[in-house]
Design an enzyme around this catalytic site. Structure first.
Site, PDB file in Angstrom:
ATOM      1  N   GLU A 163       0.799  -1.224   0.000  1.00  0.00           N
ATOM      2  CA  GLU A 163       0.000   0.000   0.000  1.00  0.00           C
ATOM      3  C   GLU A 163       0.835   1.279   0.000  1.00  0.00           C
ATOM      4  O   GLU A 163       0.399   2.320   0.489  1.00  0.00           O
ATOM      5  CB  GLU A 163      -0.984   0.000   1.182  1.00  0.00           C
ATOM      6  CG  GLU A 163      -1.985  -1.145   1.084  1.00  0.00           C
ATOM      7  CD  GLU A 163      -2.914  -1.267   2.279  1.00  0.00           C
ATOM      8  OE1 GLU A 163      -2.716  -0.554   3.265  1.00  0.00           O
ATOM      9  OE2 GLU A 163      -3.849  -2.086   2.211  1.00  0.00           O
ATOM     10  N   GLU A 178      -5.731  -8.482  -0.553  1.00  0.00           N
ATOM     11  CA  GLU A 178      -6.020  -8.280   0.875  1.00  0.00           C
ATOM     12  C   GLU A 178      -7.472  -7.835   0.992  1.00  0.00           C
ATOM     13  O   GLU A 178      -7.902  -6.911   0.301  1.00  0.00           O
ATOM     14  CB  GLU A 178      -5.091  -7.256   1.522  1.00  0.00           C
ATOM     15  CG  GLU A 178      -5.197  -7.274   3.047  1.00  0.00           C
ATOM     16  CD  GLU A 178      -4.431  -6.157   3.746  1.00  0.00           C
ATOM     17  OE1 GLU A 178      -3.233  -5.961   3.476  1.00  0.00           O
ATOM     18  OE2 GLU A 178      -5.062  -5.482   4.582  1.00  0.00           O
TER      19      GLU A 178
HETATM   20  C1  147 Z   1      -4.521  -2.680   5.592  1.00  0.00           C
HETATM   21  C2  147 Z   1      -3.112  -3.188   5.869  1.00  0.00           C
HETATM   22  O1  147 Z   1      -2.468  -3.624   4.694  1.00  0.00           O
HETATM   23  C3  147 Z   1      -3.051  -4.271   6.914  1.00  0.00           C
HETATM   24  O2  147 Z   1      -1.719  -4.432   7.361  1.00  0.00           O
HETATM   25  C4  147 Z   1      -3.966  -3.951   8.068  1.00  0.00           C
HETATM   26  O3  147 Z   1      -3.546  -2.769   8.683  1.00  0.00           O
HETATM   27  C5  147 Z   1      -5.352  -3.791   7.559  1.00  0.00           C
HETATM   28  C6  147 Z   1      -6.347  -3.544   8.657  1.00  0.00           C
HETATM   29  O4  147 Z   1      -7.641  -3.459   8.158  1.00  0.00           O
HETATM   30  O5  147 Z   1      -5.407  -2.692   6.668  1.00  0.00           O
HETATM   31  O6  147 Z   1      -4.399  -1.353   5.238  1.00  0.00           O
HETATM   32  C7  147 Z   1      -5.480  -0.602   4.881  1.00  0.00           C
HETATM   33  C8  147 Z   1      -5.865   0.414   5.714  1.00  0.00           C
HETATM   34  C9  147 Z   1      -6.904   1.258   5.330  1.00  0.00           C
HETATM   35  C10 147 Z   1      -7.531   1.075   4.117  1.00  0.00           C
HETATM   36  C11 147 Z   1      -7.143   0.024   3.293  1.00  0.00           C
HETATM   37  C12 147 Z   1      -6.114  -0.809   3.694  1.00  0.00           C
HETATM   38  N1  147 Z   1      -8.572   1.935   3.726  1.00  0.00           N
HETATM   39  O7  147 Z   1      -8.977   2.824   4.532  1.00  0.00           O
HETATM   40  O8  147 Z   1      -9.066   1.805   2.597  1.00  0.00           O
END
Ligand code: 147
Length: 645
Positions: A166, A240
Site C-alpha cells: 500500500e 487483501e
Molecule cells: C490494511 C493493511 O495492509 C493491513 O496491514 C492492516 O492494517 C489492515 C487492517 O484493516 O489494513 O491497510 C489498509 C488500511 C486502510 C484502508 C485500506 C487498507 N482503507 O482505509 O481503505
C-alpha cells in the site's frame, strides 16, 4: 389473501463446461503479517499450536486454506506490532527470526500444495542507502536474500512476491526484481502492487512495466475492478480483503469469496488476517480467520468465518477452473450469487451459492454496489458436459444463526433429477454442493485464563534469535541473544536506526506484555544494559500499540547521556517529565530498573534504591506493562511483573 412461499420466486441456472471454462482458480487464503497478527501463536504449546494450524491449513479438516501470504519482517510497525527483519543491518543475515518461516513450514507440512506469497510492509533503514525510499540495489539484495533464504534454509519455494504494501512503487525496481528472480533461477511471480486498482492506469501505458508484473493484486476492492485493470487481461486478485471479526465477519467473507469472481473475475481472495493472535486492545482486535491470543492457557476460538472458508477450502483446489459466466457463474436473480468450479479432468464439480444481504455483508474499508436480496428458489441444471454426475454432497450454513456449532453442517446427498437440483434460498445462507465430501473437523480447546501473575522470565530457556514469550514489539525489534557469560541469555533491542516505515513508528522502541485492561497496583522490574549510549525504560499502564507516536502510560526511564539521568513521563514519547533527576548510569553496565505503581503514587528505583516519586497513579492509567529503549542496542534481563508486596 395470497401467501407467498419461499418458492414463489424461482429461477433456473445452467451449469456447463460445454463451451469452455472461465479463469484458473488461484485459491483463498490468509495473511500472516501486516503485522504481528501471528505473534502470540508462536508461544502456544505444540498440542494447541498443531490443532490451530490444522484448523487453518489441514485439507479437509477446517478452513483448508490454499494460500499463505506472509509479511517479510522489516523492523517496522505494521498494524499490530513489529516483525523482525532477516537483515537488521547491511552486514547482518539471519533466517531464524520471527514466526513467519515456521508458519510457512507448518502450513506446507499440512498442505504440500500451499501457495506462498511474501510482501514487505517496510524495510530496515539501511536499504534506503541514505534515502527514505527502498528503490535501491540494497533492497534488491535484501528481497532476493529473503527468497533465497526461504529455499536454502526451509526448502520453501515462494510462489509470489509483492513490492511494498500500500505504498509507492517503482518501475526500475520492479524490472530489476523480476530480472534478479529470473537470473537466480527462481519461479517466483511478481504481484503489483498490493494497493488500489489505479496501478493499471500506469501499466496500460507502459507495456515494459506491465510485462514485469504477473499478477495485479488490489486491496479491499468491494468485489469490483477498474476497467483498465480488467482490460490488461492479467491474473487479478483481491490480495487483501475482509478485516473483520473472526465470527461476525463471516457474512462479508461469504459474499466476497463468491462475488470477487462473479463481479470482478478475481481468482484469489486473501483475508487480512490469518489469525487474531495478537493482544486484545491492539488495533483490529479479534480480526482473523480464527482467534488464538492466549498462549498461557492454550485457549482459542473458532468462529463462523473459519467455516465459511471451509465452504471453499475443502471443495476446491488451486489449478481448478471456474466455469464461464452464465454457465455456472453469476448473480442470483433475487440477490446473492453462485460460482461453479471444476478440476483439470472435468470430473469434479463444486457449486457455491450465497444469499448475503448487501448491507450486512460489507467488508472493511470498502463497499460494494447496491443490490437487494430476498427469498428465492434456485434450480441448477447440469447439462450433458457434467452428465457423469448423479449425486452431490451438500454443506450448509445459515449466517442468521449465531451458533458456530450450526455452521458448516452436512445436509446429506442430493440425487440429481435429470441433472437438476433445487435449493430453497432464504436470505443470509451459504451452500456448497459438490462431488467432493467435506468434514467438520473438531478439537476441544482448553478454557480461557487471564495473563498469569506474578510473571518472571530470565530468558535463559529460549531459543536464540526468537522473541521472548508474550512480548509484543510495537516499535524496534527485540530478540534473544546468548551473552556467553554468566548472564546467560538476554533480550536485546536490535534496530539501530529508524526504519523505512509503513505507518508511524513510535518515537522510541517499546514492547508490551500482559493485559490492556490492567488498572491496578503493579510492580515491573528488569535489568538493563545500555551497550554504547542511550535510553532504557520500563512502563505500566501502557494503553496503545499499533501505528502512532507511542502510548500514554507511566514510564520510568534512564539515560546514559552526561553520566546519567532518570525521569518519569506520562508517555513513551519521553517528553515533559513529571519528575526527573540525576543518577549515575553509564553504558556497558547492568542496572536493575523497577517501577512500582500504587493507588496514590508511583516510584522508580535503580538497583533497589528509590530515585524518583510522582503523583501518577494506578487508577488513572490502564494498560500493559512495557520495556523500551532508544534506537540503540540495549539488553534486558530478569524481567518480573507482579502485584506490589
Ligand atoms: C490494511 C493493511 O495492509 C493491513 O496491514 C492492516 O492494517 C489492515 C487492517 O484493516 O489494513 O491497510 C489498509 C488500511 C486502510 C484502508 C485500506 C487498507 N482503507 O482505509 O481503505
Amino acid at each position: 389473501t395470497i401467501v407467498f412461499s419461499i418458492s414463489d420466486a424461482s429461477f433456473t441456472y445452467t451449469v456447463s463446461k460445454a463451451t469452455g471454462l472461465g479463469r484458473r482458480f488461484d485459491g483463498i487464503g490468509g495473511l500472516s503479517g501486516g503485522g504481528c497478527v501471528t505473534r502470540l501463536l508462536a508461544d502456544y504449546k505444540s498440542k494447541w499450536y498443531n490443532q490451530i494450524m490444522d484448523y487453518l491449513f489441514l485439507p479437509g479438516f477446517g478452513a483448508s486454506l490454499h494460500i499463505l501470504k506472509v509479511e517479510i519482517g522489516g523492523d517496522v510497525q505494521s498494524t499490530d506490532g513489529t516483525e523482525p527483519s532477516h537483515m537488521h543491518t547491511a552486514d547482518d543475515e539471519n533466517y531464524q527470526r520471527g514466526y513467519e518461516w515456521n508458519t510457512m513450514v507448518e502450513a506446507k507440512r499440512r498442505n504440500p500444495n500451499i501457495t506462498l506469497y511474501g510482501l514487505s510492509w517496510g524495510f530496515p533503514g539501511w536499504v534506503g542507502e541514505g534515502k527514505k525510499l527502498p528503490w535501491t540495489n540494497s533492497t534488491l539484495r535484501y528481497t532476493m536474500n529473503w527468497l533465497l533464504g526461504a529455499k536454502k534454509y526451509y526448502n520453501l519455494d515462494i510462489d509470489y512476491i509483492g513490492i511494498w504494501n500500500e505504498c509507492a512503487w517503482d518501475k526500475g525496481y520492479t524490472l530489476a526484481l523480476k530480472a534478479a528472480i529470473t537470473a537466480a533461477g527462481l519461479k517466483t511471480k511478481v504481484v503489483g502492487h498490493d494497493s488500489k486498482w489505479d496501478v493499471c492506469t500506469t501499466l496500460v501505458k507502459d507495456p515494459e512495466w506491465a510485462a514485469a508484473v504477473d499478477v495485479i493484486g488490489a486491496h479491499y476492492v468491494g468485489s469490483a475492478i477498474a476497467e483498465e485493470c480488467a482490460a490488461l487481461n492479467k491474473v487479478q486478485w483481491s490480495s487483501e480483503d475482509m478485516s473483520l471479526d473472526y465470527d461476525t465477519g463471516s457474512l462479508c467473507w461469504a459474499r466476497s469469496l463468491n462475488q470477487n469472481y462473479v463481479r470482478a473475475n478475481l481468482t484469489a481472495t486473501i483475508a487480512w488476517d490469518l489469525i487474531a493472535s495478537f493482544y486484545d486492545g491492539l488495533p483490529y482486535s479479534g480480526v482473523g480467520i480464527l482467534r488464538a491470543n492466549e498462549p498461557w492457557s492454550g485457549h482459542y476460538r473458532i468462529g463462523r468465518l473459519l467455516w465459511v472458508s471451509a465452504h471453499w477450502g475443502q471443495f476446491t483446489k488451486v489449478g481448478w477452473s471456474f466455469l464461464k459466466h452464465g454457465s455456472g457463474v453469476g448473480l442470483l436473480d433475487n440477490g446473492g450469487s453462485y460460482v461453479s468450479l471444476t478440476d483439470p479432468t472435468g470430473e469434479q464439480l463444486t457449486i457455491i451459492v450465497e444469499t448475503m444481504d448487501r448491507n450486512s455483508s460489507q467488508c472493511a474499508h470498502s463497499s460494494t454496489v447496491y443490490y437487494s436480496t430476498t427469498n428465492q428458489t434456485a434450480t441448477f441444471q447440469l447439462d450433458t458436459s457434467f452428465g457423469h454426475i448423479t449425486q452431490l454432497y451438500v454443506f450448509f450454513t445459515d449466517l442468521n444463526i449465531l451458533d458456530v456449532d450450526q455452521a458448516f453442517t452436512y445436509k446429506g446427498i442430493i440425487t440429481l433429477d435429470n441433472g437438476t437440483f433445487t435449493l430453497q434460498l432464504s436470505v443470509g445462507v451459504l451452500y456448497t454442493v459438490s462431488t467432493i465430501n467435506g468434514t467438520k473437523g473438531a478439537y476441544d480447546a482448553p478454557p480461557s485464563q487471564p495473563f498469569p501473575l506474578p510473571y518472571a522470565d530470565n530468558f535463559d530457556d529460549h531459543q536464540v534469535y526468537s522473541e521472548a514469550p508474550y512480548f509484543s514489539d510495537q516499535t524496534g525489534s527485540w530478540e534473544i541473544i546468548d551473552t556467553a557469560s554468566t548472564r546467560g541469555k538476554t533480550m536485546r533491542q536490535m534496530v539501530p536506526e529508524r526504519p523505512i516505515s509503513w505507518c508511524d513508528d513510535a518515537d522510541y522502541p517499546y514492547s508490551i506484555i500482559g493485559n490492556y485492561t490492567w488498572k491496578q497496583p503493579l510492580n515491573i522490574s528488569v535489568d538493563v544494559l545500555i551497550e554504547k549510549n542511550g535510553i532504557a525504560f520500563v512502563a505500566l499502564g501502557v494503553s496503545e500499540g499499533g501505528c502512532g507516536n507511542g502510548s500514554s502510560g507511566i514510564v520510568f526511564s534512564v539515560n546514559t547521556t552526561n553520566n546519567g539521568s532518570w525521569q518519569i513521563t506520562n508517555s513513551t514519547q519521553l517528553t515533559n517529565p513529571v519528575t526527573s533527576g540525576i543518577v549515575s548510569i553509564v553504558a556497558g553496565t547492568w542496572y536493575k530498573l523497577t517501577l512500582v505503581v500504587l493507588q496514590d503514587y508511583s516510584v522508580g528505583y535503580v538497583n533497589g534504591n528509590p530515585v524518583g516519586r510522582c503523583e501518577l497513579t494506578a487508577s488513572s492509567y490502564s494498560g500493559w506493562g512495557a520495556i523500551g529503549s532508544s534506537w540503540d542496542y540495549v539488553q534486558f534481563d530478569n524481567f518480573c511483573l507482579q502485584s506490589p508486596i
